[in-house]
Design an enzyme around this catalytic site. Structure first.
Site, PDB file in Angstrom:
ATOM      1  N   GLY A  59     -54.663  27.731   2.997  1.00  0.00           N
ATOM      2  CA  GLY A  59     -54.305  28.295   1.703  1.00  0.00           C
ATOM      3  C   GLY A  59     -55.563  28.472   0.868  1.00  0.00           C
ATOM      4  CD  GLN A  90     -59.383  27.105  -3.392  1.00  0.00           C
ATOM      5  OE1 GLN A  90     -58.339  27.621  -3.040  1.00  0.00           O
ATOM      6  NE2 GLN A  90     -59.908  26.057  -2.773  1.00  0.00           N
ATOM      7  CB  CYS A 135     -59.023  21.173  -1.753  1.00  0.00           C
ATOM      8  SG  CYS A 135     -59.303  22.614  -2.795  1.00  0.00           S
ATOM      9  CG  LEU A 136     -60.577  25.732   2.251  1.00  0.00           C
ATOM     10  CD1 LEU A 136     -60.410  27.227   2.485  1.00  0.00           C
ATOM     11  CD2 LEU A 136     -61.103  25.048   3.511  1.00  0.00           C
ATOM     12  CG  HIS A 172     -53.400  22.497  -2.757  1.00  0.00           C
ATOM     13  ND1 HIS A 172     -53.966  21.295  -2.395  1.00  0.00           N
ATOM     14  CD2 HIS A 172     -54.439  23.354  -2.932  1.00  0.00           C
ATOM     15  CE1 HIS A 172     -55.293  21.427  -2.376  1.00  0.00           C
ATOM     16  NE2 HIS A 172     -55.607  22.671  -2.690  1.00  0.00           N
ATOM     17  CD  GLU A 173     -54.174  27.027  -1.898  1.00  0.00           C
ATOM     18  OE1 GLU A 173     -55.051  27.367  -2.718  1.00  0.00           O
ATOM     19  OE2 GLU A 173     -54.396  26.220  -0.974  1.00  0.00           O
ATOM     20  CG  HIS A 226     -56.756  25.851  -6.562  1.00  0.00           C
ATOM     21  ND1 HIS A 226     -57.836  25.059  -6.875  1.00  0.00           N
ATOM     22  CD2 HIS A 226     -56.446  25.558  -5.277  1.00  0.00           C
ATOM     23  CE1 HIS A 226     -58.162  24.321  -5.818  1.00  0.00           C
ATOM     24  NE2 HIS A 226     -57.323  24.590  -4.833  1.00  0.00           N
TER      25      HIS A 226
HETATM   26 ZN    ZN Z   1     -57.366  23.697  -2.987  1.00  0.00          ZN
END
Ligand code: ZN
Length: 178
Positions: free
Chosen positions: A45, A50, A96-97, A138-139, A142
């Site tokens: 995701g 990001q 998380c990336l 989660h996304e 952001h």
């Molecule tokens: Zn994340």
């Protein structure tokens, strides 16, 4: 084109993203770029913020490496909104990336109903459970400048303190190189 991932510690990650008013070529290219960027690091995701774009756009893609049950699940969601969420919560580990190597348990609703616009401008409503519900929540966090570590319970947050401090320092150095 692959884009640079924003890491925890860079201010823009905390920005509140804005609604997308028109799905123009820039948005379509952004979606392609986000998939390319996410695949390269084996993510499931990603939110536009990001890669440094403060627009309400998230993508989800689950491969068999991650979950056989949900493999092939692929979405780009523009202006997603949660219109229903279950009071039943589930605890599960997240990463998380934007926070490489940090993983912690987070509590999320087990079920959500979401409305969003797709790349063709069509309005959709879908339901999501378990892993997919977790990824979407989660996304979507952001988009409001929230990262998963903000949702980790206090006594576990203490354990992460040093890792987060180290990551912030590394992230500032990395951003300065670009
Ligand atoms: Zn994340």
């Amino acid at each position: 084109m692959k884009r640079r991932l924003i890491w925890y510690g860079e201010d823009i990650l905390r920005a509140i993203s804005e609604d997308i008013k028109e799905i123009d070529d820039d948005i379509k290219i952004l979606i392609d770029d986000m998939f390319e960027t996410m695949r390269e690091v084996h993510g499931i995701g990603l939110a536009a913020i990001q890669v440094g774009i403060a627009k309400r756009l998230i993508i989800v893609e689950v491969t068999s490496d991650y979950s056989d049950d949900n493999k092939g699940y692929k979405f780009a969601m523009i202006n997603p909104k949660i219109i229903e969420k279950s009071p039943d919560m589930m605890i599960g580990e997240e990463g998380c990336l934007s926070l490489p190597e940090i993983r912690e348990d987070v509590s999320r609703s087990q079920y959500i109903k979401i409305s969003y616009t797709d790349i063709d401008g069509k309005e959709n409503i879908i339901e999501a459970y378990d892993l997919i519900a977790r990824i979407i929540q989660h996304e979507m966090d952001h988009l409001d400048g929230i990262v998963f570590v903000d949702r980790v319970e206090e006594h576990h947050r203490r354990r992460m303190k040093k890792d987060l401090r180290d990551l912030k320092r590394e992230s500032k150095k990395r951003a300065a190189r670009h």
